[in-house]
Design an enzyme around this catalytic site. Structure first.
Site, mmCIF file in Angstrom:
data_model
loop_
_atom_site.group_PDB
_atom_site.id
_atom_site.type_symbol
_atom_site.label_atom_id
_atom_site.label_comp_id
_atom_site.label_asym_id
_atom_site.label_seq_id
_atom_site.Cartn_x
_atom_site.Cartn_y
_atom_site.Cartn_z
ATOM 1 C CG ASN A 1 35.865 49.004 45.342
ATOM 2 O OD1 ASN A 1 35.561 47.897 44.905
ATOM 3 N ND2 ASN A 1 36.783 49.757 44.775
ATOM 4 C CG HIS B 1 36.458 45.801 42.393
ATOM 5 N ND1 HIS B 1 37.614 46.395 42.851
ATOM 6 C CD2 HIS B 1 36.636 44.480 42.635
ATOM 7 C CE1 HIS B 1 38.431 45.481 43.322
ATOM 8 N NE2 HIS B 1 37.850 44.302 43.211
ATOM 9 C CG ASP C 1 40.798 41.032 36.606
ATOM 10 O OD1 ASP C 1 41.272 39.902 36.800
ATOM 11 O OD2 ASP C 1 40.002 41.571 37.392
ATOM 12 C CD GLU D 1 38.657 49.613 41.368
ATOM 13 O OE1 GLU D 1 37.711 49.173 42.060
ATOM 14 O OE2 GLU D 1 39.844 49.543 41.731
HETATM 15 C C1 F6R Z 1 40.272 39.396 40.296
HETATM 16 C C2 F6R Z 1 39.018 40.115 40.319
HETATM 17 C C3 F6R Z 1 38.601 40.937 41.503
HETATM 18 C C4 F6R Z 1 38.505 40.118 42.792
HETATM 19 C C5 F6R Z 1 38.081 41.016 43.951
HETATM 20 C C6 F6R Z 1 38.045 40.278 45.272
HETATM 21 O O1 F6R Z 1 40.406 38.684 39.076
HETATM 22 O O2 F6R Z 1 38.348 40.057 39.369
HETATM 23 O O3 F6R Z 1 37.360 41.514 41.233
HETATM 24 O O4 F6R Z 1 37.581 39.085 42.638
HETATM 25 O O5 F6R Z 1 38.984 42.090 44.060
HETATM 26 O O6 F6R Z 1 39.349 39.938 45.633
HETATM 27 P P1 F6R Z 1 39.642 38.996 46.903
HETATM 28 O O7 F6R Z 1 39.093 37.685 46.559
HETATM 29 O O8 F6R Z 1 41.145 38.991 46.991
HETATM 30 O O9 F6R Z 1 38.979 39.643 48.055
#
Ligand code: F6R
Length: 259
Positions: free
Chosen positions: A136, A138, A67, A143
């Site tokens: 959450n 995702h 992303d 989302e």
């Molecule tokens: C980022 C991504 C997100 C993160 C997720 C966890 O490329 O794909 O899904 O993996 O938000 O983020 P952290 O590791 O910061 O808790």
């Protein structure tokens, strides 16, 4: 789904980096799907160390990140391009042009998303997809209520995700509202999926992903449909699993042992 539970985050990180390195050793020209976020920083540090020890090479590999924020240029310090250069790409032997992320600063994000999806298909889809887990539920920036069949597209970020990621921006008001993300359908086409989550803050999402109903309310639950999904957790992230004893019996100390 293979659930590997480790005593602490350091062991979960070693395990995740080890599984990714093993894929590259087995298949040097693997197409990797890469993630960003706090969780992955120490995974990449371990992979850089393995590269420097001569244990692994990215020289023939290609990668697609999950992303990127819409409206954020590759040279912006909070862009995922910047993150990837800082945490991995500038420190290993990946070939110039072999690592791709969506362009966030494009005038037409929907068209960019479609082009990115096509590039993944033309690469033969992802070999190993690395994932973090949002509190959450995702994966990527899919989302809750994302279509479980979605392809790469533009998604609106939830307020909780924007708050969680505000630490990467100088001013929380700068966190974009939109991102381009691989879809859940794109992720499910990967040959192998490897998700890492640690810490108490991920325990509810981990339970919903592994043991909850298959539901767009928890996008990560879509991994229940994948034939080769490995979930690596530390004890805190695993603390709410109803069948924890079972996972630990099958994989003592998080070991991926053949039965
Ligand atoms: C980022 C991504 C997100 C993160 C997720 C966890 O490329 O794909 O899904 O993996 O938000 O983020 P952290 O590791 O910061 O808790």
């Amino acid at each position: 789904m293979k659930v590997l539970i480790h005593a602490d985050p350091a062991r979960a990180l070693d395990c995740t980096a080890g599984l990714l390195a093993a894929r590259l050793q087995r298949q040097p020209d693997a197409v990797l799907g890469l993630a960003t976020g706090g969780t992955m920083e120490a995974v990449y540090a371990r992979l850089i160390a393995a590269y420097k020890r001569g244990e692994v090479s990215f020289g023939q590999a290609r990668s697609f990140n999950l992303d990127e924020y819409v409206g954020v240029a590759p040279d912006h310090p909070a862009s995922y391009w910047h993150y990837m250069r800082e945490h991995l790409l500038d420190h290993v032997d990946i070939a110039p042009g072999a690592a791709l992320l969506p362009r966030g600063d494009t005038p037409n994000p929907e068209a960019e998303a479609a082009t990115y999806e096509r590039a993944i298909v033309e690469a033969g889809d992802i070999g190993l997809q690395l994932l973090g887990l949002g509190a959450n539920g995702h994966i990527g920036f899919n989302e809750p209520t994302s279509s479980l069949a979605s392809l790469t597209r533009v998604k609106t970020l939830t307020r909780s995700t924007r708050e969680a990621n505000a630490r990467f921006f100088e001013d929380p008001a700068q966190v974009p509202r939109l991102a381009i993300t691989m879809g859940i359908g794109t992720i499910l086409r990967a040959d192998e999926v490897l998700l890492l989550a640690y810490g108490e803050g991920k325990a509810d999402a981990a339970r919903a992903m592994i043991e909850g109903p298959l539901s767009a309310a928890c996008p990560a639950s879509a991994l229940q449909l994948h034939r080769k999904a490995t979930v690596v957790l530390d004890a805190a992230a695993a603390s709410k699993l109803a069948l924890r004893d079972y996972y630990e019996e099958v994989h003592p100390d998080g070991r991926d042992v053949p039965i």
